[in-house]
Design an enzyme around this catalytic site. Structure first.
Site, mmCIF file in Angstrom:
data_model
loop_
_atom_site.group_PDB
_atom_site.id
_atom_site.type_symbol
_atom_site.label_atom_id
_atom_site.label_comp_id
_atom_site.label_asym_id
_atom_site.label_seq_id
_atom_site.Cartn_x
_atom_site.Cartn_y
_atom_site.Cartn_z
ATOM 1 N N LEU A 160 0.833 -1.217 0.000
ATOM 2 C CA LEU A 160 0.000 0.000 0.000
ATOM 3 C C LEU A 160 0.862 1.259 0.000
ATOM 4 O O LEU A 160 0.534 2.255 -0.650
ATOM 5 C CB LEU A 160 -0.931 0.006 1.219
ATOM 6 C CG LEU A 160 -2.035 -1.047 1.221
ATOM 7 C CD1 LEU A 160 -2.646 -1.183 2.620
ATOM 8 C CD2 LEU A 160 -3.124 -0.692 0.209
ATOM 9 N N MET A 161 1.978 1.212 0.728
ATOM 10 C CA MET A 161 2.846 2.385 0.830
ATOM 11 C C MET A 161 3.649 2.606 -0.452
ATOM 12 O O MET A 161 3.847 3.737 -0.885
ATOM 13 C CB MET A 161 3.813 2.229 2.021
ATOM 14 C CG MET A 161 3.139 2.308 3.374
ATOM 15 S SD MET A 161 4.238 1.809 4.701
ATOM 16 C CE MET A 161 5.333 3.228 4.830
ATOM 17 N N LYS A 240 -2.627 7.787 10.119
ATOM 18 C CA LYS A 240 -2.620 8.917 9.170
ATOM 19 C C LYS A 240 -2.678 8.380 7.743
ATOM 20 O O LYS A 240 -1.838 7.576 7.343
ATOM 21 C CB LYS A 240 -1.346 9.744 9.373
ATOM 22 C CG LYS A 240 -1.103 10.798 8.284
ATOM 23 C CD LYS A 240 0.170 11.617 8.548
ATOM 24 C CE LYS A 240 0.506 12.520 7.356
ATOM 25 N NZ LYS A 240 1.762 13.284 7.549
ATOM 26 N N SER A 250 1.762 25.302 1.072
ATOM 27 C CA SER A 250 3.151 25.288 1.567
ATOM 28 C C SER A 250 3.862 24.127 0.858
ATOM 29 O O SER A 250 4.317 23.160 1.486
ATOM 30 C CB SER A 250 3.178 25.083 3.078
ATOM 31 O OG SER A 250 2.255 25.928 3.736
ATOM 32 N N LYS A 252 5.938 21.336 -0.965
ATOM 33 C CA LYS A 252 7.242 20.731 -0.675
ATOM 34 C C LYS A 252 8.176 20.948 -1.863
ATOM 35 O O LYS A 252 7.714 21.075 -2.999
ATOM 36 C CB LYS A 252 7.068 19.218 -0.474
ATOM 37 C CG LYS A 252 6.444 18.824 0.850
ATOM 38 C CD LYS A 252 6.365 17.305 0.968
ATOM 39 C CE LYS A 252 5.781 16.896 2.301
ATOM 40 N NZ LYS A 252 6.635 17.249 3.456
ATOM 41 N N ARG A 261 4.063 9.539 -1.496
ATOM 42 C CA ARG A 261 2.999 8.552 -1.764
ATOM 43 C C ARG A 261 2.837 7.610 -0.567
ATOM 44 O O ARG A 261 1.818 6.925 -0.439
ATOM 45 C CB ARG A 261 3.313 7.741 -3.021
ATOM 46 C CG ARG A 261 4.534 6.821 -2.899
ATOM 47 C CD ARG A 261 4.801 6.083 -4.204
ATOM 48 N NE ARG A 261 5.909 5.153 -4.114
ATOM 49 C CZ ARG A 261 7.191 5.502 -4.226
ATOM 50 N NH1 ARG A 261 7.530 6.753 -4.440
ATOM 51 N NH2 ARG A 261 8.149 4.587 -4.125
ATOM 52 N N ASP A 263 2.792 8.577 2.523
ATOM 53 C CA ASP A 263 2.359 9.342 3.694
ATOM 54 C C ASP A 263 1.061 8.785 4.296
ATOM 55 O O ASP A 263 0.489 9.369 5.209
ATOM 56 C CB ASP A 263 2.221 10.829 3.315
ATOM 57 C CG ASP A 263 2.431 11.754 4.495
ATOM 58 O OD1 ASP A 263 3.080 11.342 5.469
ATOM 59 O OD2 ASP A 263 1.923 12.891 4.444
ATOM 60 N N ASP A 322 1.667 22.131 5.149
ATOM 61 C CA ASP A 322 2.391 20.862 5.072
ATOM 62 C C ASP A 322 2.378 20.126 6.416
ATOM 63 O O ASP A 322 2.760 18.957 6.500
ATOM 64 C CB ASP A 322 3.825 21.120 4.604
ATOM 65 C CG ASP A 322 4.522 19.853 4.137
ATOM 66 O OD1 ASP A 322 3.826 18.840 3.939
ATOM 67 O OD2 ASP A 322 5.758 19.885 3.970
ATOM 68 N N GLU A 324 -0.048 18.751 7.876
ATOM 69 C CA GLU A 324 -1.442 18.345 7.683
ATOM 70 C C GLU A 324 -1.810 17.081 8.455
ATOM 71 O O GLU A 324 -2.977 16.874 8.770
ATOM 72 C CB GLU A 324 -1.730 18.126 6.182
ATOM 73 C CG GLU A 324 -1.335 16.760 5.602
ATOM 74 C CD GLU A 324 0.142 16.456 5.678
ATOM 75 O OE1 GLU A 324 0.942 17.395 5.807
ATOM 76 O OE2 GLU A 324 0.525 15.267 5.616
ATOM 77 N N ARG A 326 -1.272 16.152 11.528
ATOM 78 C CA ARG A 326 -1.834 16.427 12.854
ATOM 79 C C ARG A 326 -3.273 16.928 12.757
ATOM 80 O O ARG A 326 -4.053 16.754 13.682
ATOM 81 C CB ARG A 326 -0.913 17.408 13.607
ATOM 82 C CG ARG A 326 -0.794 18.747 12.987
ATOM 83 C CD ARG A 326 0.434 19.516 13.493
ATOM 84 N NE ARG A 326 1.683 19.038 12.898
ATOM 85 C CZ ARG A 326 2.889 19.509 13.203
ATOM 86 N NH1 ARG A 326 3.030 20.448 14.116
ATOM 87 N NH2 ARG A 326 3.980 19.020 12.626
HETATM 88 N N1 BES Z 1 4.503 13.786 5.770
HETATM 89 C C1 BES Z 1 5.337 14.796 6.269
HETATM 90 C C2 BES Z 1 6.431 14.267 7.188
HETATM 91 C C3 BES Z 1 7.450 13.362 6.550
HETATM 92 C C4 BES Z 1 8.624 13.864 6.045
HETATM 93 C C5 BES Z 1 7.257 11.985 6.548
HETATM 94 C C6 BES Z 1 9.564 13.015 5.511
HETATM 95 C C7 BES Z 1 8.199 11.150 6.025
HETATM 96 C C8 BES Z 1 9.352 11.659 5.503
HETATM 97 C C9 BES Z 1 4.525 15.812 7.071
HETATM 98 O O1 BES Z 1 3.226 16.008 6.651
HETATM 99 C C10 BES Z 1 5.233 17.108 6.985
HETATM 100 O O2 BES Z 1 5.397 17.613 5.912
HETATM 101 N N2 BES Z 1 5.674 17.626 8.118
HETATM 102 C C11 BES Z 1 6.391 18.838 8.173
HETATM 103 C C12 BES Z 1 5.929 19.612 9.378
HETATM 104 C C13 BES Z 1 6.456 21.016 9.457
HETATM 105 C C14 BES Z 1 5.861 21.855 8.344
HETATM 106 C C15 BES Z 1 6.100 21.611 10.800
HETATM 107 C C16 BES Z 1 7.876 18.513 8.303
HETATM 108 O O3 BES Z 1 8.220 17.544 8.967
HETATM 109 O O4 BES Z 1 8.677 19.218 7.697
HETATM 110 ZN ZN ZN Z 2 3.034 17.467 5.100
HETATM 111 ZN ZN ZN Z 3 2.343 14.395 5.666
#
Ligand code: BES
Ligand code: ZN
Ligand code: ZN
Length: 491
Positions: A160-161, A240, A250, A252, A261, A263, A322, A324, A326
């Site tokens: 799935l991941m 999640k 915001s 990436k 993919r 996540d 980003d 999201e 939480r």
């Molecule tokens: N899904 C990401 C976290 C992530 C990053 C998982 C790399 C696996 C590998 C999450 O939604 C995210 O983007 N978090 C941000 C939070 C920040 C904006 C406070 C992060 O970790 O940079």
């Molecule tokens: Zn994110």
């Molecule tokens: Zn995420």
């Protein structure tokens, strides 16, 4: 199997095999080079009429057992590693059936075989040989089958991941899980909640994430009733389920964005654990929840600075779209409390900061319950898919409750510092239950070559730890005869 330095110790099965060949195997091992070090291997051809190819792998020290420093059972890890290496050697020879030595721990051997052979190549013309692994001999079949189910659970999460975001959408994710649970209908119900239901539930935080995408969100709800007492308080698992995280407005950066993919790794490991618990017929009630959606930028997307209202009425200033995970978990956690769960465990690829902190060694666990920590830790020592406790200090809470416009801000005010901890502190604002744990799996999401029995790709971690944890609860008497556990350890 390697015993003392240089000396040759065969496992029981290998010794029997050697005997049936009048010592030919040990003879060949001696003349074909130095004693097999841990993980090193040889393949012999044509030595036995029933076994055209025989792979022999070094198992490392005899009786290594649980290692306090490593927080795992070294013997089990060595078996997983050796069996995986042996199976792969034979897979490369395009062998279709492999008989595996139980190595005195059939469950670990099965895990090594089934995890080691897995490769996601559904979308390629050239595929790896499908190998069926069986136990050599008839002893320990039950343990072997248990190991197969644990590993197949993890492989489901890996699939799935790894699968691309255009294949695994919220809708297809939910359909696949429903299909996997179909053989267990008598004990399982699957509810695929639509956008209309999510709106009725006032899940404003979840909806604020999904609204930038053209793909409709799904709130997946699984009920597994395995406990003899159907009213026994359930274990609640929440995952999640961002099927693709672009970051939203915001946005990436492009490099490695494809990894997002995966996540939905929390939803994948949680749902795969429910499927596995059902297959194992664990005597426990489990509810699995997965808020599923995409996080995309568009004219309809949430903008930095927007304020949204979660299911419990708390307002959240979304300063970074980003962050999201939480948001969707906040609503799922609020909703989960209606089931009066004995324990809540949520699992999420939540923060890049978690990867910075621990890398891929262990899942970070943030919990308000020492009891729950002990249960999770015990399970992880058995599976080798480790956990490590992280802090839930008020120190971090103050950094997310200080918001210009709302009750909470979705990023900590010192944004990068302690990012995994501020994310956990944010989630805690949506939990009133005394036994809750948040597992940040961002660091263990993918594997390069750190875990030798997992090929490169999305890892499906820590599915086996979740299953072993649920099995531990099911078989302990902590849950029996009480509707909720213990007393609140929160202030
Ligand atoms: N899904 C990401 C976290 C992530 C990053 C998982 C790399 C696996 C590998 C999450 O939604 C995210 O983007 N978090 C941000 C939070 C920040 C904006 C406070 C992060 O970790 O940079
Ligand atoms: Zn994110
Ligand atoms: Zn995420």
């Amino acid at each position: 199997k390697e015993g003392e330095e240089g000396s040759l110790h065969l496992t029981e099965a290998a010794a029997r095999f050697d005997q049936s060949l009048s010592g030919k195997l040990s003879e060949l091992l001696k003349i074909s080079g130095p004693a097999l070090k841990k993980g090193k291997s040889r393949v012999f051809y044509g030595i036995h009429e029933d076994f055209p190819c025989v792979a022999i792998v070094g198992l490392g020290k005899n009786n290594a057992g649980v290692c306090g420093a490593e927080n795992w059972d070294t013997s089990k890890e060595n078996i997983r590693q050796a069996v995986s290496a042996g199976c792969r050697l034979l897979q490369d020879l395009e062998v279709k059936h492999v008989e595996v030595d139980a190595c005195s721990d059939a469950q670990s051997a099965a895990e090594g075989a089934v995890l080691g052979l897995f490769q996601y190549d559904q979308l390629k013309a050239k595929k790896k040989t499908k190998v069926s692994a069986q136990l050599h001999g008839s002893a320990d079949t039950a343990l072997w089958e248990k190991g197969v189910l644990y590993a197949e659970g993890q492989n489901l999460a890996r699939l799935l991941m790894e699968a691309p975001g255009n294949h695994i959408t919220p809708t297809t994710f939910a359909n696949i899980i429903e299909e996997k649970l179909a053989p267990h209908v008598e004990r399982v119900t699957v509810k695929k909640r639509s956008q209309a239901w999510i709106e009725e539930q006032h899940m404003g935080a979840f909806l604020s994430v999904s609204k930038g995408s053209d793909e409709p969100p799904v709130f997946l709800e699984l009920h597994y009733s395995g406990a003899p007492d159907s009213t026994q308080a359930p274990l609640l698992l929440v995952g999640k389920g961002i099927t693709f995280d672009s970051g939203g407005i915001s946005l990436k950066p492009s490099p490695s964005m494809d990894a997002m993919r995966a996540d939905m790794g929390g939803a994948a490991t949680v749902c795969a654990s429910v499927v596995t618990a059902a297959a194992l017929k664990l005597p426990i009630n489990i509810i699995g929840l997965a808020p599923l959606c995409e996080n995309m930028p568009s004219g309809k997307a949430t903008k930095p600075g927007d304020v949204v209202t979660a299911k419990n009425g708390k307002t959240i200033q979304v300063d970074n779209t980003d962050a999201e995970g939480r948001l969707i978990l906040a609503d799922a956690l609020c909703y989960g409390h209606i089931f009066n769960p004995a324990a809540i465990v949520n699992v999420a690829t939540l923060t890049g900061a978690m990867d910075v902190a621990l890398g891929s060694a262990a899942t970070g666990v943030f919990t308000n319950s020492d009891w729950l920590w002990q249960q999770l830790h015990r399970a992880s020592v058995v599976t080798g898919d480790r956990v490590w406790r992280m802090p839930l200090f008020k120190h971090y809470t103050t950094q997310v409750t200080d918001s210009q416009l709302a009750d909470l801000n979705n990023i900590g005010k010192y944004s990068r510092s302690g990012g995994a901890c501020t994310a956990a502190a944010f989630l805690r604002e949506f939990v009133t239950a005394p036994h809750w744990a948040h597992l940040d799996i961002a660091g263990v999401m993918s594997n390069k070559d750190e875990i030798p029995y997992l090929r490169k790709g999305m890892s499906g971690r820590p599915t086996r730890t979740l299953v072993e944890f649920a099995a531990g609860l099911a078989h302990s008497d902590t849950l029996i005869g009480c509707n909720t556990l213990g007393v609140a350890s929160q202030d």
